[in-house]
Design an enzyme around this catalytic site. Structure first.
Site, PDB file in Angstrom:
ATOM      1  N   GLU A   1       5.411  93.400  33.296  1.00  0.00           N
ATOM      2  CA  GLU A   1       5.092  93.783  31.922  1.00  0.00           C
ATOM      3  C   GLU A   1       3.783  94.563  31.877  1.00  0.00           C
ATOM      4  O   GLU A   1       3.268  94.858  30.801  1.00  0.00           O
ATOM      5  CB  GLU A   1       5.014  92.559  31.018  1.00  0.00           C
ATOM      6  CG  GLU A   1       3.937  91.549  31.384  1.00  0.00           C
ATOM      7  CD  GLU A   1       3.784  90.454  30.339  1.00  0.00           C
ATOM      8  OE1 GLU A   1       3.164  90.740  29.290  1.00  0.00           O
ATOM      9  OE2 GLU A   1       4.280  89.337  30.568  1.00  0.00           O
TER      10      GLU A   1
ATOM     11  N   LYS B   1       2.899  68.841  31.261  1.00  0.00           N
ATOM     12  CA  LYS B   1       3.536  68.372  30.027  1.00  0.00           C
ATOM     13  C   LYS B   1       5.036  68.680  30.029  1.00  0.00           C
ATOM     14  O   LYS B   1       5.843  67.883  29.539  1.00  0.00           O
ATOM     15  CB  LYS B   1       2.866  69.026  28.820  1.00  0.00           C
ATOM     16  CG  LYS B   1       1.414  68.621  28.616  1.00  0.00           C
ATOM     17  CD  LYS B   1       0.787  69.407  27.465  1.00  0.00           C
ATOM     18  CE  LYS B   1      -0.668  69.003  27.245  1.00  0.00           C
ATOM     19  NZ  LYS B   1      -1.295  69.806  26.145  1.00  0.00           N
TER      20      LYS B   1
ATOM     21  N   CYS C   1       7.013  87.651  30.797  1.00  0.00           N
ATOM     22  CA  CYS C   1       6.943  87.036  32.130  1.00  0.00           C
ATOM     23  C   CYS C   1       8.307  86.798  32.767  1.00  0.00           C
ATOM     24  O   CYS C   1       8.387  86.253  33.870  1.00  0.00           O
ATOM     25  CB  CYS C   1       6.201  85.703  32.039  1.00  0.00           C
ATOM     26  SG  CYS C   1       4.545  85.841  31.338  1.00  0.00           S
TER      27      CYS C   1
ATOM     28  N   HIS D   1       7.469  78.371  35.363  1.00  0.00           N
ATOM     29  CA  HIS D   1       6.542  79.443  35.002  1.00  0.00           C
ATOM     30  C   HIS D   1       5.250  78.767  34.557  1.00  0.00           C
ATOM     31  O   HIS D   1       5.275  77.793  33.808  1.00  0.00           O
ATOM     32  CB  HIS D   1       7.133  80.287  33.871  1.00  0.00           C
ATOM     33  CG  HIS D   1       6.138  81.198  33.234  1.00  0.00           C
ATOM     34  ND1 HIS D   1       5.432  82.139  33.945  1.00  0.00           N
ATOM     35  CD2 HIS D   1       5.704  81.308  31.948  1.00  0.00           C
ATOM     36  CE1 HIS D   1       4.621  82.792  33.134  1.00  0.00           C
ATOM     37  NE2 HIS D   1       4.767  82.301  31.919  1.00  0.00           N
TER      38      HIS D   1
END
Length: 491
Positions: A127, A305, A159, A296
């Protein structure tokens, strides 16, 4: 009355005319030949398609996040504990996505002694745009000599581009269009942010993957995707390298996408009979199905988390899996659960021992480099290989979650079916991290300022130093009056 010349029967015995007999004989021969060809094709279809080699480029400059906390005047631990980040890679105006992609691809070709004539597809995910028309892939063709018959271009969605490039390459090899050659995927970015809360979540790096049959790392046939329109992170301003970010919304989008692809992947895997003891109809039971999970990595804390979130999905399907947890949490409204801090904290704790064994190794590179955007999940995968080791990975399944804002996400998996020690050796991650130069926050700010000054310039010579660059690294030397870029290689 005229007799039709198309009549094929004559006589009371119903014999075929000689001409028709010959036509039928020819047809039977053709059908037999087609069956033989089909059987031969089935026998020669590629098997064990996956990763045959990986290379990673980690820029040689980084800034320490603890020092950045002091420099920015924020509370101690805000970046190191709150985000889970240790160091952040960066580059000055001497490196761009062209140079970084050339560097990692050239290293991949050399380290695995790849014959570029035997590569039939090259696709790039990024990107970090330099040109709205010309692809990074076209620049990389300089490394392919006389081989100009190479499919693939660039693929773009925040991404996620590297994953789409990977899927395209896998699909090509498994298609009828495959010509017997291998593919290469290049992905990476320069992630920088304007001054403020998001700046410490930057990073830089590129990854190249050699894709083909008979690989030691084989991708499974199951994968699931989730696509949705969202303005969580986007780059509409071409006059700047900086994105527009709705931070809290983007985190929610990430978690929601993870939930949705997990449900879809689970249903597909269960329907194929691949899951022996699922948690529910749309929850395959993470701890029993995957041996490791790679994500990712916008920040390492988010991954911690998110792994807990996968276990929460299993808990919603079957609260008995974690009897120590209040069953009432399984009945919470789904939308509210996306931002429920009690659920988040509870399942981070539930996941802690499993995270240590199955996820933590994948975060050693990301915590030391920051976010590589399209290369992030593959840098994490390379980290897993390096810090777990070939022997302990044999026969193990790795779940991979790829996310790109805007948004696009997929959950897919691979299995280690062969020795990957040679891949670990060529990655050389431990040495690459150790040999970096840790710069001061002022040096980091100066490098970002150089990039700001260089953006969209023509008739331009970059001002940054090349002393820190290691041998074999490509770097920018000049941009002419027509924006054409020239590069050299550090000796």
């Amino acid at each position: 009355m005229k007799l039709s010349t198309k009549l094929c029967w004559c006589g009371i015995k119903g014999r075929l005319r000689p001409q028709k007999q010959q036509q039928l004989h020819n047809t039977n021969l053709q059908m037999t030949e087609l069956k033989k060809q089909k059987t031969a094709e089935q026998k020669t279809r590629p098997q064990n398609v996956g990763i045959k080699g990986i290379q990673i480029y980690i820029p040689t400059q980084c800034v320490n996040q603890s020092e950045l906390e002091k420099f920015d005047g924020v509370s101690q631990g805000k970046y190191t504990i709150g985000l889970g980040q240790t160091n952040m890679s960066f580059v000055n105006d001497r490196e761009d996505i062209y140079s970084m992609s050339l560097t990692v691809l050239s290293k991949l070709i050399k380290s695995y002694n790849i014959d570029t004539n035997k590569i039939g597809r090259l696709e790039v995910g990024t990107e970090t745009l330099i040109d709205k028309s010309k692809s990074v892939k076209s620049v990389l063709m300089q490394l392919f000599g006389e081989n100009t018959d190479v499919e693939g271009i660039d693929t773009l969605n925040a991404c996620y581009g590297g994953t789409n490039a990977l899927f395209n390459s896998l699909n090509w090899i498994e298609s009828n269009a495959w010509d017997g050659r291998d593919a290469i995927v290049v992905c990476g970015d320069i992630a920088i942010y304007d001054k403020g809360a998001a700046r410490p979540t930057g990073g830089a790096g590129t990854v190249a993957m050699w894709i083909g049959p008979d690989a030691p790392i084989v991708f499974d046939s199951v994968r699931a995707s989730y696509m949705e329109h969202a303005y969580d992170f986007y780059k509409p301003d071409f006059t700047s390298e900086y994105p527009y970010v709705d931070g809290h919304f983007s985190l929610t989008c990430y978690v929601k996408a993870l939930d949705q692809v997990y449900k879809s992947y689970s249903k597909k895997a269960i329907s194929k009979g691949l899951v022996s003891d699922p948690a529910g109809s749309d929850a395959l039971n993470v701890l029993k199905y995957f041996d490791y999970n790679v994500f990712h990595v916008p920040t390492c804390k988010l991954v911690t988390k998110s792994y807990g979130r996968l276990l929460y999905n299993d808990f919603r399907a079957n609260p008995q899996l974690f009897p120590e947890v209040d069953a009432e949490l399984a009945t919470r409204d789904y939308d509210e659960s996306l931002t429920d801090k009690n659920i988040e904290k509870t399942f981070v704790n539930v996941a802690k021992p499993f995270h240590k064994e199955r996820v933590a190794q994948s975060l050693i590179v990301p915590t030391n480099t920051g976010n590589m955007y399209t290369a992030s999940v593959y840098a994490a995968f390379a980290s897993l290989l390096n810090y777990v080791g070939s022997d302990d990975l044999q026969g193990k399944r790795v779940g991979l979650f790829s996310y790109g804002s805007g948004l696009a996400a997929s959950l897919y998996s691979c299995k280690i079916v062969g020795d990957v020690q040679h891949i670990i050796k060529e990655l050389d991650i431990t040495n690459k991290l150790a040999k970096r130069i840790t710069e001061t926050p002022k040096d980091y700010e100066a490098a970002i300022e150089l990039r700001e000054n260089a953006h969209l310039k023509k008739n331009f010579k970059p001002q940054g130093s090349i002393e820190h660059l290691q041998s074999g690294v490509y770097y920018l030397t000049n941009i002419d009056d027509k924006f054409r870029r020239s590069y050299d290689v550090k000796k």
